[in-house]
Design a protein around this motif. Structure first.
Motif, short mmCIF file in Angstrom:
data_model
loop_
_atom_site.label_atom_id
_atom_site.label_comp_id
_atom_site.label_asym_id
_atom_site.label_seq_id
_atom_site.Cartn_x
_atom_site.Cartn_y
_atom_site.Cartn_z
N LEU A 57 0.65 -1.07 -0.36
CA LEU A 57 -0.09 -0.25 -0.29
C LEU A 57 0.82 1.04 0.37
N GLY A 58 1.81 1.34 0.63
CA GLY A 58 3.31 2.52 0.28
C GLY A 58 4.28 1.89 0.85
N LYS A 59 5.20 3.15 0.59
CA LYS A 59 6.78 2.92 0.78
C LYS A 59 7.05 3.35 1.83
N PHE A 60 7.89 2.75 2.12
CA PHE A 60 8.75 3.11 2.89
C PHE A 60 10.06 4.04 2.41
N LYS A 61 10.00 4.85 4.27
CA LYS A 61 11.43 5.97 3.71
C LYS A 61 12.51 6.03 4.84
N ILE A 62 13.61 5.97 4.72
CA ILE A 62 15.02 5.50 5.75
C ILE A 62 14.40 7.29 6.62
N TYR A 63 14.32 6.44 7.71
CA TYR A 63 14.03 7.73 8.72
C TYR A 63 15.53 7.59 9.59
N LYS A 64 15.93 7.23 9.72
CA LYS A 64 17.06 6.53 10.37
C LYS A 64 17.78 5.56 9.94
N LYS A 65 19.34 5.20 10.37
CA LYS A 65 20.41 4.10 9.71
C LYS A 65 21.30 4.48 11.22
N GLU A 66 22.53 2.91 10.87
CA GLU A 66 22.41 2.81 12.52
C GLU A 66 22.38 2.88 13.85
N ALA A 67 20.90 2.98 14.09
CA ALA A 67 20.15 2.94 15.04
C ALA A 67 20.32 2.17 16.19
N LYS A 104 3.69 2.69 11.05
CA LYS A 104 4.45 1.83 10.74
C LYS A 104 5.70 1.27 10.79
N VAL A 105 6.20 1.02 10.52
CA VAL A 105 7.51 1.20 10.99
C VAL A 105 8.16 -0.24 10.81
N LYS A 106 8.80 -0.30 8.99
CA LYS A 106 10.31 -1.33 9.29
C LYS A 106 11.83 -1.36 9.44
N VAL A 107 11.50 -2.11 11.27
CA VAL A 107 13.24 -1.95 11.28
C VAL A 107 13.88 -3.27 10.50
N THR A 108 15.21 -3.07 9.99
CA THR A 108 15.94 -4.11 9.85
C THR A 108 17.20 -4.01 10.18
N ASN A 109 17.46 -5.28 10.52
CA ASN A 109 19.18 -5.60 11.29
C ASN A 109 20.06 -5.54 10.29
N GLY A 150 20.30 -5.69 22.01
CA GLY A 150 20.82 -4.64 21.23
C GLY A 150 21.16 -5.49 20.23
N MET A 151 21.47 -3.96 18.75
CA MET A 151 21.61 -4.48 17.64
C MET A 151 21.67 -3.50 16.41
N GLN A 152 22.92 -2.83 15.49
CA GLN A 152 21.71 -2.23 14.82
C GLN A 152 21.11 -2.10 13.36
N VAL A 153 20.31 -0.97 13.55
CA VAL A 153 19.26 -1.17 12.66
C VAL A 153 18.66 0.11 11.40
N THR A 154 18.35 -0.28 10.66
CA THR A 154 17.47 1.72 9.88
C THR A 154 16.28 1.13 10.53
N ILE A 155 15.77 2.67 10.44
CA ILE A 155 14.35 2.20 10.39
C ILE A 155 13.76 3.14 8.82
N ALA A 156 12.78 2.72 8.77
CA ALA A 156 11.94 2.91 7.82
C ALA A 156 10.74 3.37 8.11
N VAL A 157 9.87 4.95 7.96
CA VAL A 157 8.62 5.19 8.41
C VAL A 157 7.96 4.94 6.98
#
Length: 160
Positions: A57-67, A104-109, A150-157
């Motif tokens: 339904l939508g696209k994810f826009k990167i909010y923050k890398k190496e979070a 809705k947030v996509k969290v990627t390891n 904990g882990m390093q992730v990329t957060i996309a909204v």
């Protein structure tokens, strides 16, 4: 004699299995509906369908890398979140300091590329170095080391 009997039974089993694999679409649908109602795997199947629906339904826009991401302690299970909803460590939810509730947030390891889609339902984490707190289920789904906190992730909204 024994070889021919064994061969006969082997062929009989193969033909039986191949005849069962040709289940009609109606039977498959009935089996799938039954699985959705009763089994825990059915709930996971619904979650996967929801994730794919959201992604389409939508696209994810990167909010923050190496979070830095962590997960909720078990003691918070069942307590009310800041949004008023009851927290459940088995759902795909998260806490963030600034993002609006319901986002809705996509969290990627970043180590293994695994990702999960979560909904922001709480405020936190209240540690400067951390960006997001995931529910335990969401964290374990993407963790490369299950014993780490904990882990390093990329957060996309999700942007509609």
């Amino acid at each position: 004699m024994k070889k021919s009997i064994t061969l006969f039974f082997l062929l009989a089993i193969i033909s039986l299995v191949s005849s069962q694999s040709s289940i009609s679409d109606k039977q498959k649908a009935a089996i799938q509906k039954d699985t959705l109602k009763k089994g825990k795997a059915g709930i996971e199947l619904q979650d996967n369908k929801l994730d794919s629906l959201i992604t389409s339904l939508g696209k994810f826009k990167i909010y923050k890398k190496e979070a830095h991401a962590s997960y909720y302690a078990d003691k918070f299970n069942g307590r009310r979140t800041t949004s008023g909803r009851k927290f459940d460590n088995n759902k795909y939810t998260a806490a963030h300091k600034k993002l609006p509730f319901g986002t809705k947030v996509k969290v990627t390891n970043e180590k293994n590329g695994k990702s999960v889609i979560v909904e922001i339902t709480d405020r936190g984490p209240f540690v400067k170095s951390r960006e997001i707190d995931l529910s335990k289920r969401a964290f374990m789904d993407i963790a490369s080391n299950k014993s780490s906190g904990g882990m390093q992730v990329t957060i996309a909204v999700l942007s509609n």
